[in-house]
Write a protein that holds these residues in place. Structure first.
Motif, PDB file in Angstrom:
ATOM      1  N   GLY A  36       0.819  -1.205   0.000  1.00  0.00           N
ATOM      2  CA  GLY A  36       0.000   0.000   0.000  1.00  0.00           C
ATOM      3  C   GLY A  36       0.851   1.251   0.000  1.00  0.00           C
ATOM      4  N   SER A  37       1.866   1.242  -0.860  1.00  0.00           N
ATOM      5  CA  SER A  37       2.783   2.382  -0.907  1.00  0.00           C
ATOM      6  C   SER A  37       2.774   2.993  -2.297  1.00  0.00           C
ATOM      7  N   ALA A  38       3.253   4.201  -2.371  1.00  0.00           N
ATOM      8  CA  ALA A  38       3.298   4.881  -3.670  1.00  0.00           C
ATOM      9  C   ALA A  38       4.419   4.273  -4.515  1.00  0.00           C
ATOM     10  N   SER A  39       4.148   4.159  -5.804  1.00  0.00           N
ATOM     11  CA  SER A  39       5.145   3.575  -6.708  1.00  0.00           C
ATOM     12  C   SER A  39       6.466   4.328  -6.653  1.00  0.00           C
ATOM     13  N   LYS A  40       6.375   5.614  -6.461  1.00  0.00           N
ATOM     14  CA  LYS A  40       7.589   6.441  -6.444  1.00  0.00           C
ATOM     15  C   LYS A  40       8.412   6.219  -5.170  1.00  0.00           C
ATOM     16  N   ASP A  41       7.815   5.585  -4.176  1.00  0.00           N
ATOM     17  CA  ASP A  41       8.495   5.449  -2.877  1.00  0.00           C
ATOM     18  C   ASP A  41       9.226   4.118  -2.690  1.00  0.00           C
ATOM     19  N   THR A  42       9.258   3.273  -3.713  1.00  0.00           N
ATOM     20  CA  THR A  42       9.846   1.936  -3.552  1.00  0.00           C
ATOM     21  C   THR A  42      11.269   1.991  -2.997  1.00  0.00           C
ATOM     22  N   VAL A  43      12.103   2.805  -3.625  1.00  0.00           N
ATOM     23  CA  VAL A  43      13.500   2.866  -3.201  1.00  0.00           C
ATOM     24  C   VAL A  43      13.601   3.532  -1.826  1.00  0.00           C
ATOM     25  N   LYS A  44      12.784   4.546  -1.634  1.00  0.00           N
ATOM     26  CA  LYS A  44      12.805   5.276  -0.367  1.00  0.00           C
ATOM     27  C   LYS A  44      12.414   4.365   0.800  1.00  0.00           C
ATOM     28  N   ILE A  45      11.388   3.551   0.586  1.00  0.00           N
ATOM     29  CA  ILE A  45      10.929   2.655   1.648  1.00  0.00           C
ATOM     30  C   ILE A  45      11.990   1.596   1.945  1.00  0.00           C
ATOM     31  N   ALA A  46      12.618   1.086   0.891  1.00  0.00           N
ATOM     32  CA  ALA A  46      13.687   0.110   1.097  1.00  0.00           C
ATOM     33  C   ALA A  46      14.818   0.732   1.913  1.00  0.00           C
TER      34      ALA A  46
END
Lengths: 405, 332
Positions: free
Chosen positions: B247-257
Motif C-alpha cells: 500500500g505504498s506509492a510507486s515512487k516510494d519503492t526505493v525510499k521505503i527500502a
C-alpha cells in the motif's frame, strides 16, 4: 551374459548401460536397491560421466531431473508409492515440458493404511499425468525396457515410467541376461535434446499459457503420446532384432488363438497366469491371456484386435478405483466398443496379497460358467468385511449383497 | 566483526554517480553491452521492487559470468509478469518449473551442466519469499546442505503478492495482508512468528550469504559479483518493496527500502561459511515509524487510534537487529 541376479540389480545395470548423465535419488522401499546399486557404480567409477545427487525428497528428486534434462543431460530417477505421490506436481511438470526423463516405479500400495507391499495403485494414480507407462512382466523385461524407455522417451520427448512390481520383481533373484555396455551402446544413441537451456541460444522454458493456447498445448501432448503407439512396438522390434528376445511392446498375447475367455492383466502376474492358462487349456478350457505392457498410451485398437473372437474378457486389476472399481477395465471397455464381448473385472493382489494359481483357477471357472459378478475381489475375507459392514451401517442397505444371518 | 569497505558516495545523497567511480566499479547497467536480462515490456506494476532487483541482479550476474549463465525461476510475480506466452522478457536462458522446487531444479541444472561438460556455465535461481521461505524451503535447505553450485536469490516482499497479498512466513508482524487483516484486537500479522531465512542460511555454513535492498543497488551488484566469484551454495536475500501489497506509492519503492535499512527493520549483512563478515552500517538512523507511515499495510497502527504499543514492539525488533548486527557505529 546370463546371471542369477536380483531384479533391482538387473535394472540398475541396464540403467547404467544406458549411460545416464544425472541420477537424482531419494530412498523409498521397494525401489532402494536400484539407486543403491547405481550409487555404488558411480562412486566406484564403474559408471562414468554421471552425476549422482542424493536429494532431500522425491519432489526434489523429480525436480532435479527436470533441471538436468532441461540442460540436455540424460536423466533418471526411481520411486514408488508415497514417493510417487509426493512428487506428483513435478511428475506432471516433466511431461508438460516434454522432458524425456526415465523413472522406475517399483509398484507399491498407497496408504493409509500404510503398506509397503506391491500393487499398482501408485502408478495408476499417474494414469493421466502425460507419462508413458510400461509394465514389466519379469525382471528380464524390466531390465530390457529401461534401455528401450530411454530410446522411446528421447525420440518423442516424452517421459517414460517403467513399472515393475515391488518386491515380487525388485527383490526376486532370477535368471536374467544382464545387458552389456557394447550391446546397449549399439542400440541406444546418445541423447540429442529437442530443446535446450543454453546460454548460447537463450530460450524461456516453462512460460505461462492462458486460455488462448492451453487446449492446443494439451492436444499436441496427446498427439505426441499417441505417436508412441507406433514408436513403442518399433523400438521393441529393434530390440528383438538385436538381442533376440521379445521385451516391451504394446501388448503380449499368450494362447489367445480361438480362446473363448481372455484374461487381461499387467505386470508380474502375467507369469502366474501363463501357468493358469496352460493348466486350463490342458483341462480343455478355452482360455487365453493378454498382457498390457503399454498402459499409457493405451493401445485401444490393438486390444480390440487381440480379443476378437472371444466371448468374454476378465480384467485382473492390481489397483482399485474406490467408488468405481476397475481402472484398466475402463480402458478395456472402450477397446471392446462395437463387440459383443462381455467383461468382468477382478481386483486382486492389493497391498501385496499373493495372487495364487488356485484362486485364479477357481475364479476362471466361475467366469467361464458366466457366474462371475461384474466386479470381484479375489480372496476377499468376507467374514471380516461383512462383520464391519453390519457394524457400521443399517443392515438393510446391504441386504442384497450380504449373506443372511 | 569488520565493517563494510567504504564505498564512494556523493555528498548528501545515497546514490552514487557512475562517473565518479572507477570503471570496474561501475554498475552493470551503465555498460552498453549489458545483458538486459529482464528487458522492457514486462507486466510488473509501476514501482515494482522485484523487477528492479531482478534486473540489477541478473545483469550483474551475467557480467560476472561473461554471459555463460542459465537461470531457474520459481512460480510467482516474477515469472507471471515476465512470460505470458507467447511473450518473454528474458534475454537469458530461463527455466520455470514449479512454485516450490526452484532450488532443486537448479541443483539438477548444475549437475546436468557438469555431466555434459559445460562446467563454465553458472546457475542462478530466483524466487519470491513465498517460494523461498515457505513452499520451497525444504528444497532450498537441501540445496544448501549439499553445497550445490547455485546462487539463489530471494526477492522478499513479505507476502504472496501474486495471489493477492496473503501472509507468508516472511510477512513482518503487524503488517496487513488479506489473510492477516487489520481487524480485531491484534490487527495485522501476529508477533512471534516468521522465518529469518538469511540466518537459517548462515547456519548451513554455506560459502556466502548476504542481504541487500533495492535502495542500494551498487551494494546489491557488489554482492552478486562477490557471490559469482565463489562456487557452492550461495544465498542472496533482497528486500523488494511491493507497492501493491504494501500500500505504498510507486515512487516510494526505493525510499521505503532505504528506510527499512536505516531504521534497522531490515539488517543488511554478509556472512561466509557460518560467520557474519560485514554489515552495512546505518548512516542516518530513523525511528521505525518513518518506515511504517509510508505503507498502507501499517495504516491501522496510526488510525483511527494510534497503537504505540504495537509501534514500540516493531521498534524493539529493529533495535534487536541493530544490537545483533552492530548496525550503528559506536560514537567514541
Amino acid at each position: 551374459m546370463l546371471q542369477q541376479v536380483e531384479g533391482s540389480k538387473a535394472v540398475a545395470v541396464a540403467v547404467a548401460a544406458s549411460r545416464p548423465q544425472v541420477i537424482c535419488a531419494y530412498p523409498i522401499s521397494p525401489q532402494t536397491h536400484i539407486v543403491e546399486e547405481l550409487s555404488r557404480m558411480v562412486k566406484s567409477g564403474e559408471l562414468r560421466g554421471c552425476e549422482y545427487v542424493n536429494m532431500e525428497s522425491e519432489f526434489a528428486a523429480m525436480s532435479g531431473v527436470i533441471g538436468a534434462s532441461a540442460v540436455g543431460a540424460r536423466s533418471y530417477t526411481a520411486t514408488a508409492s508415497q514417493g510417487l505421490l509426493y512428487m506428483v506436481e513435478a511428475v506432471y511438470n516433466a511431461s508438460g515440458m516434454g522432458l524425456p526423463i526415465v523413472m522406475t516405479v517399483a509398484n507399491r500400495a498407497i496408504g493409509a493404511p500404510i503398506n509397503i507391499w506391491n500393487d499398482h495403485g501408485d502408478a495408476m494414480s499417474q494414469r493421466d499425468s502425460g507419462w508413458i507407462q510400461l509394465y514389466a512382466t519379469s525382471n528380464q523385461e524390466a531390465a530390457d525396457m529401461h534401455v528401450q524407455a530411454f530410446k522411446i522417451a528421447e525420440e518423442l520427448s516424452v517421459p517414460v515410467m517403467v513399472c515393475m512390481d515391488g518386491f515380487v520383481l525388485t527383490h526376486a533373484t532370477e535368471r536374467v541376461d544382464v545387458l552389456e555396455q557394447d550391446a546397449v551402446d549399439a542400440f541406444l544413441p546418445p541423447y540429442s535434446p529437442r530443446q535446450l537451456l543454453d546460454p548460447d541460444d537463450p530460450v524461456s522454458i516453462g512460460s505461462m499459457v492462458g486460455p488462448e493456447a492451453f487446449t492446443e498445448v494439451r492436444y499436441l501432448a496427446h498427439m505426441r503420446q499417441l505417436e508412441a503407439l507406433d514408436v513403442i512396438p518399433r523400438v521393441a522390434a529393434e530390440f528383438a532384432a538385436q538381442f533376440g528376445r521379445d521385451s516391451g511392446g504394446l501388448l503380449r498375447s499368450y494362447r489367445t488363438d480361438g480362446a473363448e475367455t481372455i484374461v487381461i492383466a499387467l505386470g508380474s502376474v502375467f507369469g502366474t497366469l501363463q501357468d493358469v492358462i496352460d493348466a486350463e487349456r490342458a483341462d480343455g478350457v478355452s482360455v487365453g491371456l493378454l498382457g498390457v505392457t503399454s498402459f499409457r498410451p493405451f493401445p485401444y485398437e490393438a486390444t480390440h484386435a487381440a480379443v476378437q473372437g472371444a466371448r468374454r474378457v476378465v480384467v485382473i486389476e492390481r489397483a482399485l478405483a474406490v467408488g468405481a472399481g476397475g481402472i484398466v477395465a475402463g480402458d478395456v471397455r472402450i477397446a471392446l466398443t462395437g463387440t459383443e464381448i462381455s467383461q468382468r473385472t477382478v481386483i486382486a493382489g492389493l497391498g501385496g496379497r499373493p495372487i495364487t494359481t488356485t484362486s485364479l483357477r477357481e475364479m476362471l471357472g466361475r467366469a467361464v460358467r458366466d457366474e462371475l459378478p461384474a466386479l470381484t475381489f479375489l480372496d476377499l475375507d468376507t467374514g471380516v468385511v461383512d462383520r464391519e459392514l453390519r457394524r457400521l451401517h443399517p443392515v438393510d442397505r446391504f441386504a442384497d449383497v450380504l449373506p443372511q444371518t | 566483526m569488520s565493517s563494510t569497505g567504504v564505498k564512494f558516495y556523493q555528498v548528501g545523497s545515497f546514490a552514487v554517480g557512475n562517473r565518479l567511480l572507477d570503471p570496474e566499479l561501475r554498475s552493470a547497467q551503465s555498460e552498453q553491452g549489458r545483458a538486459n536480462s529482464l528487458t522492457s515490456g514486462h507486466r510488473a506494476c509501476q514501482g515494482c521492487g522485484e523487477a528492479l532487483g531482478a534486473r540489477y541482479v541478473l545483469d550483474a550476474a551475467m557480467r560476472a559470468a561473461q554471459g555463460r549463465m542459465v537461470t531457474v525461476n520459481a512460480t510467482g510475480c516474477l515469472e507471471v509478469f515476465s512470460t505470458p506466452y507467447p511473450e518473454t522478457s528474458w534475454r537469458v536462458a530461463w527455466l520455470h518449473s514449479l512454485f516450490g522446487n526452484a532450488p532443486a531444479v537448479a541443483t539438477g541444472v548444475a549437475a546436468g551442466l557438469r555431466a555434459t561438460g559445460k562446467d563454465d556455465v553458472r546457475v542462478v535461481a530466483q524466487g519470491g519469499d513465498g517460494a523461498t521461505v515457505d513452499i520451497g524451503f525444504a528444497c532450498l535447505s537441501g540445496m544448501f546442505e549439499r553445497n550445490d553450485d547455485v546462487l539463489y536469490i530471494c526477492y522478499d516482499n513479505g507476502g504472496y503478492m501474486n495471489t493477492g497479498v496473503q501472509r507468508s512466513g516472511a510477512t513482518p508482524p503487524a503488517a496487513r495482508t488479506t489473510t492477516t487483516q487489520a481487524v480485531g484486537d491484534e490487527p495485522g500479522n501476529v508477533f512471534g512468528q516468521g522465518k529469518d531465512v538469511p540466518r537459517i542460511a548462515v547456519a548451513h555454513e554455506i560459502p556466502y550469504v548476504a542481504t541487500a535492498t533495492v535502495a542500494d543497488l551498487r551494494d546489491l551488484e557488489a554482492k552478486v559479483d562477490k557471490a559469482m566469484g565463489m562456487h557452492g551454495a550461495r544465498y542472496l536475500h533482497v528486500l523488494v518493496p511491493c507497492p501493491l501489497g504494501w500500500g505504498s506509492a510507486s515512487k516510494d519503492t526505493v525510499k521505503i527500502a532505504r528506510l527499512a535499512t536505516e531504521s534497522g527493520h531490515f539488517p543488511v549483512f554478509e556472512a561466509e561459511r557460518g560467520e557474519v563478515t560485514s554489515v552495512r552500517k546505518i548512516r542516518h538512523q530513523v525511528p521505525v515509524e518513518e518506515y511504517l507511515t509510508l505503507q498502507g499495510r501499517y495504516k491501522h497502527l496510526f488510525s483511527p487510534v494510534r497503537r504505540d504499543d504495537v509501534i514500540d514492539r516493531l521498534q524493539a525488533m529493529a533495535d534487536r537487529n541493530i544490537a545483533r548486527y552492530g548496525l550503528v557505529e559506536e560514537v567514541l
